[in-house]
Design a protein around this motif. Structure first.
Motif, mmCIF file in Angstrom:
data_model
loop_
_atom_site.group_PDB
_atom_site.id
_atom_site.type_symbol
_atom_site.label_atom_id
_atom_site.label_comp_id
_atom_site.label_asym_id
_atom_site.label_seq_id
_atom_site.Cartn_x
_atom_site.Cartn_y
_atom_site.Cartn_z
ATOM 1 N N ASP A 1 0.825 -1.214 0.000
ATOM 2 C CA ASP A 1 0.000 0.000 0.000
ATOM 3 C C ASP A 1 0.858 1.263 0.000
ATOM 4 O O ASP A 1 1.897 1.314 0.687
ATOM 5 C CB ASP A 1 -0.870 0.060 1.268
ATOM 6 N N GLY B 1 -7.164 -0.345 6.864
ATOM 7 C CA GLY B 1 -7.205 -1.663 7.503
ATOM 8 C C GLY B 1 -8.086 -1.718 8.736
ATOM 9 O O GLY B 1 -8.214 -2.783 9.364
ATOM 10 N N ASP C 1 -10.823 -4.317 8.246
ATOM 11 C CA ASP C 1 -10.314 -5.696 8.251
ATOM 12 C C ASP C 1 -9.858 -6.097 9.648
ATOM 13 O O ASP C 1 -9.998 -7.255 10.051
ATOM 14 C CB ASP C 1 -9.149 -5.828 7.273
HETATM 15 P P1 AMP Z 1 -9.905 -1.254 4.897
HETATM 16 O O1 AMP Z 1 -9.257 0.050 5.221
HETATM 17 O O2 AMP Z 1 -10.148 -2.112 6.100
HETATM 18 O O3 AMP Z 1 -11.106 -1.118 4.033
HETATM 19 O O4 AMP Z 1 -8.866 -2.106 4.003
HETATM 20 C C1 AMP Z 1 -7.733 -1.564 3.434
HETATM 21 C C2 AMP Z 1 -6.946 -2.632 2.676
HETATM 22 O O5 AMP Z 1 -7.734 -3.129 1.583
HETATM 23 C C3 AMP Z 1 -5.685 -2.050 2.084
HETATM 24 O O6 AMP Z 1 -4.570 -2.533 2.801
HETATM 25 C C4 AMP Z 1 -5.693 -2.471 0.619
HETATM 26 O O7 AMP Z 1 -4.508 -3.132 0.253
HETATM 27 C C5 AMP Z 1 -6.883 -3.393 0.489
HETATM 28 N N1 AMP Z 1 -7.661 -3.123 -0.729
HETATM 29 C C6 AMP Z 1 -7.923 -1.928 -1.308
HETATM 30 N N2 AMP Z 1 -8.668 -2.062 -2.423
HETATM 31 C C7 AMP Z 1 -8.892 -3.397 -2.581
HETATM 32 C C8 AMP Z 1 -9.603 -4.200 -3.552
HETATM 33 N N3 AMP Z 1 -10.233 -3.641 -4.603
HETATM 34 N N4 AMP Z 1 -9.622 -5.545 -3.378
HETATM 35 C C9 AMP Z 1 -8.999 -6.103 -2.318
HETATM 36 N N5 AMP Z 1 -8.298 -5.416 -1.381
HETATM 37 C C10 AMP Z 1 -8.250 -4.074 -1.491
#
Ligand code: AMP
Length: 304
Positions: free
Chosen positions: A13, A232, A235
């Motif tokens: 990222d 993140g 997540d």
């Molecule tokens: P969050 O902030 O919890 O929504 O998740 C952020 C993470 O999602 C980042 O570390 C990105 O690498 C990942 N991410 C961003 N866009 C995508 C996507 N289109 N598909 C899968 N992962 C993603």
């Protein structure tokens, strides 16, 4: 102990917030999820990276009760995401998404991952989420996450995923976009009509609402003095929730509520620093301490 099977993105990222910026750092939905969940229960990880992915980061995941047998390393470049936050830290602005090795990814579960009892389909292409579901035998509990990128591009596949899971994690703006319904109570009912039994609506710094058929539970966001990077958070919330629920192993209202708070606890730690830096130095005692502070945060006397 129940293990969790997770499929999702692992990426590098590049992130800018009003408090700093980082380039090509460890990120991805499966990464935040797995590390947050691993504080409570072991994780089996299914994901893909390119040959440019730093080996030390694989070592870091392995040092955290995360089984990486299901992690494929392919020739090519690792998934990359570039995002920016302004002073409203609740909304990420995606500047660039490069799927790279994800474009050819066909998840194949190692034999011992197929009888997973807890499954999290982290934010990733919903068609890949469906591929994973075809390979698991009889899970006790399945949850999924998603984001606007997939709502825009693959809404039909996403609805099939929602029909097959027990719980959907989704943020406030995205549930409105997905259901075309502004009211969150009505929006969650629409999700129930598509198949999922629970919906957790993430509201950034304000916390999360867990809707089940006939009940709702509210977890506040923790009032933090130090917030540097919200990447993140969602997540980490899902990782804390699923990790704790899998550790307890029982699908009761009591554990759903506690898991929601643990989700909020893990998200609150994650946003204190960039990438996974806060989790790298987080101690279990700090989690216990903040869990108790959450109880005090919204406790009140019942008698008027
Ligand atoms: P969050 O902030 O919890 O929504 O998740 C952020 C993470 O999602 C980042 O570390 C990105 O690498 C990942 N991410 C961003 N866009 C995508 C996507 N289109 N598909 C899968 N992962 C993603």
């Amino acid at each position: 102990m129940n293990k969790i099977l997770v499929v999702g993105s692992i990426g590098l990222d590049t992130v800018e917030t009003p408090f700093g910026q980082v380039q090509d750092v460890l990120g991805g939905s499966a990464t935040y999820f797995s590390v947050a969940a691993s504080f409570f229960t072991p994780v089996n990880l299914v994901a893909i990276v390119g040959s440019d992915f730093p080996e030390k980061e694989i070592g870091f995941l392995q040092s955290r009760r995360i089984d990486t047998k299901g992690l494929i390393i392919n020739p090519g470049k690792t998934f990359r995401w570039k995002g920016k936050y302004s002073y409203d830290l609740n909304t990420a602005q995606t500047l660039d998404t490069q799927l790279n090795v994800f474009a050819q990814f066909k998840p194949v579960l190692p034999a011992d991952y197929q009888d997973a009892s807890f499954v999290l389909l982290a934010n990733i292409d919903p068609e890949l989420q469906l591929e994973v579901l075809k390979q698991v035998k009889k899970p006790k509990f399945i949850a999924c996450d998603t984001m606007n990128y997939w709502i825009d591009k693959k809404v039909d596949a996403l609805k099939k995923v929602i029909a097959a899971v027990d719980l959907l994690f989704i943020n406030e703006a995205e549930i409105r976009q997905l259901t075309q319904e502004l009211n969150l109570v009505k929006a969650s009912k629409k999700i129930f009509s598509w198949g999922a039994k629970h919906v957790i609506v993430k509201q950034g710094e304000y916390g999360a609402l867990m809707f089940s058929q006939g009940s709702v539970f509210s977890a506040p966001g923790f009032p933090l003095e130090e917030v540097n990077d919200p990447t993140g958070a969602g997540d980490s919330f899902a990782g804390g929730f699923m990790g704790y629920l899998a550790q307890k192993g029982e699908l009761s209202e009591k554990y759903f509520r506690q898991s929601t708070i643990i989700g909020s606890v893990m998200a609150s730690f994650n946003v204190e620093d960039f990438s996974l830096n806060r989790f790298k130095r987080l101690k279990y005692e700090e989690i216990e301490q903040r869990f108790k502070e959450f109880k005090r945060l919204s406790h009140f006397e019942e008698t008027l």
